[in-house]
Write an enzyme that holds these catalytic residues in place. Sequence first.
Site: not given
Length: 430
Positions: A214, A350, A407
């Site tokens: 990630d 982000y 993930h």
Amino acid sequence: MKTNTTNRRSFSNVLATGALIFMTAAGFAQKKSIENPESIRPYHISVSKEAITELKERVNATRWPEQETVTDQSQGVKLAQIKSLVKYWGTDYDWTKTEAKLNSLPQFVTNIDGLDIQFIHIRSKHKNALPLIITHGWPGSFFELLKVIGPLTDPTAYGGKAEDAFDLVIPSMPGYGFSEKPKSAGWGPEKIGTAWDVLMKRLGYKKYVSQGGDWGSVVADAMGRQAPEGLLGIHVNMPATVPADVAKALKDGDPAPAGLSVKENAAFNSLNKLYTKGGGYAGMMVTRPQTLGYGLTDSPVGLASFFLDKFNEWTYSGGNAEKSLTKTEMLDDISLYWFTNTANSSAQLYWENNNNNFNAVEQRTVEIKVPVAITVFPGEIYQAPKSWAERAYKNLSYFNEVNKGGHFASWEEPQIFTIELRAAFKGLRK
């Protein structure tokens, strides 16, 4: 449902004090940081009883929405599932046991470029252990990595050989966990990568390797581009391999380019699903992390459902995260974000880096100068084809596809993850 207003009497005070975490210890750490910013200081977690009680009161006073109008998860987390998780959170879940487990590990804090960075550091008992720094992602944390600490640092106790040993460094990214929150913009993957090199050298490591999934993959890629002296190589389990023509088709909503192989077409379809149906969470954090943060900071159930949505979707579980992770494991992670009040600060990452983290061009993977190892897990957001990986990473030294895990690879399949890291870095040991 009638709102229990008495249960909310001091919630704002809790948030203002950072969930009443390590009050005395935090002040001591801050003082020591001013005296000697580069010192490595022991770290101890102590969440107050008041903060734990406040959380349970909030959880038990939840005002629930109506049930979804479909039988699948196309509208998001099902009401019955989140209610089950939250009921356990408000009754049987025990943070104090988790805290005790964390405090049994060697934890430290040091100040790098103005921020206190908290990290776990385990030196192997075996000679010539390879130093390894592992970076977590979102909505994960160091909890993703606890299961691999033993196998990586003490391989002979887990079916490995002494020469498989690693010294392990697991930091919390700025704005995550118990690391300090950035006070200004600029703490993106590049700066984090630079900070990690400072950390490894501050710990006395002249040579080391880096791993991530990630956001950890993005940070590892950044370190690979920077290629600081002593970085021997990187391993990622969410590589940026998407070619420019495929990326354009996905962005424009066009069909897959002609001539894709079976695996390439499958990767395209997985990414297309993410972009059209599963990427709303990222769109909010990339564009309005502050606005989103108000809701996630104020509502523990809002935070839990936001995370559970991704646990369901990104684990190798067929859409039910509890087939891969226990309720306690998920709530450990969610509670960490709650007690540290980092829903907002973690989302800021982000906004800092709004590139597409799957695209090879945007992530400049061809610029990576060190050897790159990749493991593809079947439950990852997309399964990177080897053909794309070879084009994206010019120094690809290891590539393998495994048959289980998603993930959250180290959290879901610690044994497979450990075997992969041993194989990936074997050729870099000196």
